[in-house]
Scaffold this motif. Structure first.
Motif, short mmCIF file in Angstrom:
data_model
loop_
_atom_site.label_atom_id
_atom_site.label_comp_id
_atom_site.label_asym_id
_atom_site.label_seq_id
_atom_site.Cartn_x
_atom_site.Cartn_y
_atom_site.Cartn_z
N ALA A 72 -7.05 4.45 -6.55
CA ALA A 72 -6.67 3.05 -6.61
C ALA A 72 -7.38 2.36 -7.77
O ALA A 72 -8.60 2.43 -7.88
N SER A 73 -6.61 1.72 -8.61
CA SER A 73 -7.20 0.94 -9.70
C SER A 73 -7.20 -0.52 -9.31
O SER A 73 -6.37 -0.98 -8.53
N GLY A 74 -8.12 -1.26 -9.85
CA GLY A 74 -8.20 -2.67 -9.50
C GLY A 74 -9.25 -2.89 -8.44
O GLY A 74 -10.27 -2.25 -8.43
N SER A 75 -8.98 -3.77 -7.52
CA SER A 75 -9.97 -4.14 -6.51
C SER A 75 -10.20 -3.01 -5.51
O SER A 75 -9.32 -2.18 -5.29
N SER A 76 -11.37 -3.02 -4.92
CA SER A 76 -11.63 -2.06 -3.85
C SER A 76 -10.79 -2.47 -2.63
O SER A 76 -10.50 -3.64 -2.42
N ILE A 77 -10.40 -1.48 -1.87
CA ILE A 77 -9.48 -1.69 -0.76
C ILE A 77 -10.10 -1.19 0.53
O ILE A 77 -10.66 -0.10 0.56
N ASN A 78 -9.98 -1.95 1.61
CA ASN A 78 -10.55 -1.53 2.87
C ASN A 78 -9.84 -0.32 3.46
O ASN A 78 -10.47 0.69 3.77
N ARG A 88 -6.00 -4.37 2.38
CA ARG A 88 -7.31 -4.83 2.87
C ARG A 88 -7.30 -4.95 4.39
O ARG A 88 -8.35 -4.99 5.03
N ARG A 89 -6.10 -5.02 4.99
CA ARG A 89 -5.96 -5.15 6.44
C ARG A 89 -5.62 -3.79 7.05
O ARG A 89 -4.57 -3.21 6.77
N VAL A 139 -3.38 -4.06 -7.37
CA VAL A 139 -3.86 -2.70 -7.17
C VAL A 139 -2.75 -1.73 -7.48
O VAL A 139 -1.61 -1.90 -7.04
N GLN A 140 -3.07 -0.71 -8.22
CA GLN A 140 -2.11 0.36 -8.49
C GLN A 140 -2.64 1.66 -7.91
O GLN A 140 -3.85 1.94 -7.98
N ILE A 142 -7.63 5.76 6.71
CA ILE A 142 -9.09 5.69 6.75
C ILE A 142 -9.54 4.34 6.20
O ILE A 142 -8.96 3.82 5.24
N THR A 143 -10.55 3.76 6.84
CA THR A 143 -11.10 2.51 6.35
C THR A 143 -12.32 2.78 5.46
O THR A 143 -12.83 3.91 5.41
N SER A 144 -12.78 1.74 4.80
CA SER A 144 -13.94 1.90 3.94
C SER A 144 -15.19 2.28 4.75
O SER A 144 -16.11 2.89 4.22
N GLY A 145 -15.16 1.96 6.04
CA GLY A 145 -16.27 2.33 6.91
C GLY A 145 -16.16 3.71 7.49
O GLY A 145 -17.08 4.18 8.17
N GLY A 146 -15.04 4.38 7.23
CA GLY A 146 -14.88 5.76 7.67
C GLY A 146 -14.09 5.96 8.95
O GLY A 146 -13.94 7.10 9.40
N SER A 147 -13.56 4.91 9.54
CA SER A 147 -12.72 5.06 10.72
C SER A 147 -11.39 5.70 10.33
O SER A 147 -10.79 5.30 9.33
N THR A 148 -10.94 6.66 11.13
CA THR A 148 -9.73 7.40 10.77
C THR A 148 -8.68 7.33 11.87
O THR A 148 -8.99 7.13 13.05
#
Length: 120
Positions: free
Chosen positions: A24-30, A97-98, A2-3, A49-55
């Motif tokens: 972010a290029s490449g894989s999606s990131i949590n 991702r973590r 990921v870049q 922030i997470t992909s689910g919107g938690s901040t």
């Protein structure tokens, strides 16, 4: 791999606003977020922030900064309002991702940083 590519830094007067972007290029990131580091100081978490919107926010920016993301574009934004001279720093985008790794500055991916300078 990921870049991360940041944009949006610059010089602004006290009380002004800036919007940072990180794509972010490449894989999606949590988990994605922003750290900052001022000269002579440790790098500190600004917001995440997470992909689910938690901040998460640093206490020093709550009520002034807002983090958001566009999952379709794999991009995170940091809207910074009511900027103060103490916000002057180099701002780094981070991703992992973590979620916990991001919050503890152990993210796998980091951008090159963008300078934010707030004049008094």
């Amino acid at each position: 791999q990921v870049q991360l590519m940041e944009s949006g830094g610059g010089l602004v007067q006290t009380g002004g606003s800036l919007r940072l972007s990180c794509a972010a290029s490449g894989s999606s990131i949590n988990a994605m977020g922003w750290y900052r580091q001022a000269p002579g100081k440790q790098r500190e978490l600004v917001a995440a922030i997470t992909s689910g919107g938690s901040t998460n926010y640093a206490d020093s920016v709550k009520g002034r900064f807002t983090i958001s993301r566009d999952n379709a574009k794999n991009t995170v934004y940091l809207q910074m309002n009511s900027l103060k001279p103490e916000d002057t720093a180099r701002y780094y985008c981070a991703a992992d991702r973590r979620h916990r790794a991001l919050l503890t500055a152990q993210a796998d991916y980091w951008g090159q940083g963008t300078q934010v300078t707030v004049s008094s």
